[in-house]
Write a protein that holds these residues in place. Structure first.
Motif: not given
Length: 352
Positions: A280-298
């Motif tokens: 779950v921690a790794a998934a949260a990291a992926r979502v966080a980086v997506g937000f930093l890149e301006g992407k809306a996570p699926k």
């Protein structure tokens, strides 16, 4: 001359194109905060934070990470939340002490353009930008079903006595989801619920104190206990031990902590849930980086009107502990088979 100018123009365009591509391919950067709720469970320091930090190091090596643990203090978590925003956090991963109180934090962050990822515990009153967790309602149902099946396999009649239900913190929305699943499992199992308790702050001593009172009240009519996590399970088991109840009736758990796994090896705890927090921690990291890149996570689903990703964990009992824990590298025999647990490990085929 004209040819030279055209060549210079093309060269300038090429340089600008390369610069633009370089900008596009540049690694993300920014400040990300990881705010955890308490230290009653060892998982946050041992698994969640290290797992998040490791994934962020892969995905965003230039990111600045801020970590805080509120130690079950709502006011302290609010101070920490304000502090990380003041330090420039663009994304906050929040595991709230109090899910209701966290609603105002989410609104405040969003009003300032800061993304909030609800982690492990949802924020029902105000949709966060994303929610990442294991399926908490499914966890409650799974541990209850497992314990009900164990009672039936042992020949305990549904008309004899009943079970206790030890829930998590009343201020934790995830505990409410686990509780909902447990209720469904007990009802489907057909055993009577003698009493239930919402454990403030998930504190094992408070669970132990309550269970001690129920042992005095119901005695041997208690045929099992559905406890919502390993901490409350440990408190429950301690209460039965102190009362001289041997063997301890089947007790459920959740989190697969080292102490709980050892209690299962010793035969004192019936089950737990293996949910490697690093997932779950790794998934949260992926979502966080997506937000930093301006992407809306699926999002796979929605919970409380929040885009969500929910993982399915595994129930662990003595029968599959080796396969689910040792063979998958979640814990080692050297860690679990110490002292008085060596004999139990040998019986389960777990070698050092």
């Amino acid at each position: 001359m004209k040819q030279i100018l055209n060549t210079a123009t093309r060269l300038g365009a090429l340089i600008l194109g390369v610069a633009a591509a370089t900008t596009t391919l540049a690694a993300p950067s920014g400040t990300v905060a990881f705010l955890m709720p308490d230290q009653a469970s060892t998982r946050y320091e041992k698994h969640d934070w290290p797992g998040f930090k490791a994934e962020m190091a892969k995905l965003c090596p230039d990111c600045k990470l801020l970590y805080q643990n509120a130690n079950a203090d709502v006011s302290l978590q609010q101070q920490q939340f304000n502090s990380v925003i003041a330090q420039g956090a663009k994304v906050i991963v929040l595991d709230p002490v109090d899910s209701t109180a966290a609603a105002s934090l989410v609104r405040m962050a969003q009003s300032q353009g800061v993304k909030v990822i609800a982690y492990d515990r949802p924020v029902p009153a105000t949709p966060a930008d994303y929610y990442v967790s294991f399926d908490n309602e499914g966890i409650g149902r799974a541990i209850a079903d497992s314990l009900m099946q164990a009672l039936k396999a042992a020949g305990v009649p549904t008309g004899k006595g009943g079970v206790l239900q030890v829930n998590g913190s009343p201020t934790d929305a995830a505990a409410g989801l686990i509780k909902k699943g447990i209720n469904a499992g007990i009802q489907a199992g057909g055993y009577k619920k003698l009493a239930e308790f919402d454990t403030p702050e998930w504190a094992p001593p408070k669970a132990q104190q309550w269970v001690s009172g129920q042992i005095t009240r119901f005695g041997n009519d208690i045929v099992g206990v559905v406890a919502a996590n390993d901490g409350t399970a440990g408190g429950t088991i301690a209460a039965f031990k102190a009362a001289g109840r041997n063997p301890v009736p089947p007790v459920s758990g959740n989190d697969a902590t080292t102490s709980a796994l050892q209690l299962i090896i010793a035969g004192d705890q019936y089950n737990t849930i293996s949910k490697p927090s690093e997932i779950v921690a790794a998934a949260a990291a992926r979502v966080a980086v997506g937000f930093l890149e301006g992407k809306a996570p699926k999002a796979e689903t929605q919970l409380y009107n929040t885009p969500s990703q929910l993982f399915t964990p595994a129930v662990v009992t003595a029968k599959n502990l080796k396969a689910e824990i040792i063979d998958k590298g979640i814990a080692t025999a050297a860690e679990l088979c110490t002292g008085r647990y060596a004999e139990g490990c040998a019986k389960l085929g777990i070698g050092k």
